[in-house]
Scaffold this active site. Structure first.
Site, PDB file in Angstrom:
ATOM      1  N   GLY A  39      -1.303 -12.668   7.441  1.00 45.69           N
ATOM      2  CA  GLY A  39      -2.258 -13.764   7.465  1.00 45.69           C
ATOM      3  C   GLY A  39      -1.695 -15.014   8.128  1.00 45.69           C
ATOM      4  O   GLY A  39      -0.554 -15.036   8.589  1.00 45.69           O
ATOM      5  N   CYS A  53      10.257   1.185   7.883  1.00 45.30           N
ATOM      6  CA  CYS A  53      10.344   2.263   6.901  1.00 45.30           C
ATOM      7  C   CYS A  53      11.763   2.348   6.337  1.00 45.30           C
ATOM      8  O   CYS A  53      12.739   2.203   7.080  1.00 45.30           O
ATOM      9  CB  CYS A  53       9.987   3.597   7.548  1.00 45.30           C
ATOM     10  SG  CYS A  53       8.282   3.721   8.089  1.00 45.30           S
ATOM     11  N   LYS A  67       8.233  -1.557  16.720  1.00 39.87           N
ATOM     12  CA  LYS A  67       7.670  -2.644  15.921  1.00 39.87           C
ATOM     13  C   LYS A  67       8.774  -3.273  15.076  1.00 39.87           C
ATOM     14  O   LYS A  67       9.406  -2.599  14.261  1.00 39.87           O
ATOM     15  CB  LYS A  67       6.539  -2.135  15.024  1.00 39.87           C
ATOM     16  CG  LYS A  67       5.792  -3.273  14.325  1.00 39.87           C
ATOM     17  CD  LYS A  67       4.528  -2.784  13.648  1.00 39.87           C
ATOM     18  CE  LYS A  67       3.707  -3.943  13.100  1.00 39.87           C
ATOM     19  NZ  LYS A  67       2.453  -3.481  12.476  1.00 39.87           N
ATOM     20  N   VAL A  96       0.828  -1.207   0.000  1.00 42.05           N
ATOM     21  CA  VAL A  96       0.000   0.000   0.000  1.00 42.05           C
ATOM     22  C   VAL A  96       0.861   1.256   0.000  1.00 42.05           C
ATOM     23  O   VAL A  96       0.533   2.260  -0.633  1.00 42.05           O
ATOM     24  CB  VAL A  96      -0.959  -0.020   1.206  1.00 42.05           C
ATOM     25  CG1 VAL A  96      -1.725   1.302   1.309  1.00 42.05           C
ATOM     26  CG2 VAL A  96      -1.935  -1.185   1.081  1.00 42.05           C
TER      27      VAL A  96
END
Length: 315
Positions: free
Chosen positions: A216, A127, A164, A68
């Site tokens: 997932g 990032c 994270k 995205v």
């Protein structure tokens, strides 16, 4: 079911994962966001970002690829429109932040530190560092520690900073230690590992960007392994476990590995009630196993001689 991120108490351990519940409005028509332990926003950047070209999402067996590109309106719009909406409803909000430089991370922390409704800051270390040939911050211990230290310095002293972590590293424990040394009060893991799919009909990459983050159920064993390793090395550091959680059993697996909280992500795209369902299932599983407190189950799988009451009674 209450748990803690540093000194901040959450009523229960279920959070949303960054990017999977927008900033709350998208999920609100289906489920009360205030009933979750906390809502983690999509990653907020300084300036508005249009994101990457389409197609930028592709389904794979047991997983989802996405590229995205941190699409969003920027921090000023977030502070003016999105955070107040969450604060008015009493939601506990973990704000994920992302930047291309240490200075950008620091500036984001300064803008957000005194904003009403911010429960904690989650530093998205996946990032790319624009000042270092695009290398991802989270793949280098010194770079990760530098970013966390800058955010910790810029943020209010009582606002927890969560790092994270990406699993795409040779030694996730080394990264975790660098983040804690830099001032992180908690760790969030795992961010999406990088994957790729080829559309065999078009004979081209399924994503316009080529590669993307895999999420997932396919990544849950990787998440369990990373949480296990980091809890073993840093047992006093709170860990938010995430990666492929679709049920209470999945959540319990991460708790037993060492997570004191669990984030639900990709499953929300097809089951917006999943966070509340996972919370209910986790509570039932703990009760069935004789636990009075969630905290008693955190990291329990690390105890080699542990037996459940049911196992003891059968001997």
């Amino acid at each position: 079911m209450r748990t803690y991120l540093a000194h901040v108490e959450l009523p229960n351990p279920i959070l949303t994962a960054s990017g999977c519940a927008g900033t709350g409005r998208e999920l609100a028509p289906f489920a009360d966001v205030t009933r979750l332990g906390a809502l983690t926003t999509r990653t907020i950047t300084m300036a508005a970002r249009a994101g990457r070209p389409t197609p930028r999402m592709a389904e794979t067996p047991s997983g989802l690829l996405n590229a995205v590109g941190l699409q969003g309106p920027g921090v000023d719009v977030f502070l003016a429109r999105e955070l107040p909406w969450l604060a008015e409803r009493g939601a506990r909000t973990v704000v994920s932040i992302g930047g291309g430089s240490v200075a950008e991370f620091s500036a984001l922390a300064r803008k957000l530190t005194d904003a009403p409704g911010v429960t904690a800051l989650e530093v998205n270390l996946s990032c790319p560092n624009v000042e270092d040939r695009g290398r991802v911050f989270g793949r280098d211990p010194s770079a990760a520690g530098e970013v966390v230290s800058a955010v910790r310095t810029a943020a209010r002293y009582d606002l927890p900073v969560i790092a994270k972590l990406t699993p795409d590293v040779a030694d996730v424990v080394a990264i975790a230690k660098a983040c804690v040394d830099g001032g992180a009060e908690a760790l969030s893991m795992i961010n999406n590992p990088v994957g790729m799919a080829i559309d065999v009909d078009r004979m081209r990459p399924a994503l316009a960007a080529g590669t993307g983050g895999l999420s997932g159920p396919a990544i849950r064993p990787l998440a369990v392994k990373c949480v296990w390793q980091v809890h073993a090395a840093l047992p006093g550091t709170p860990v938010i476990g995430m990666g492929g959680v679709t049920s209470g059993r999945d959540a319990l697996e991460l708790v037993l590995a060492g997570a004191c909280a669990v984030a639900v992500g990709t499953v929300l795209f097809h089951d917006p009630y999943a966070g509340h369902r996972v919370l209910r299932e986790l509570e039932e599983l703990l009760q069935e196993r004789g636990f009075d407190r969630l905290a008693d189950a955190v990291g329990l799988a690390h105890r080699p001689s542990h037996r459940t009451d049911r196992e003891e009674s059968s001997l």
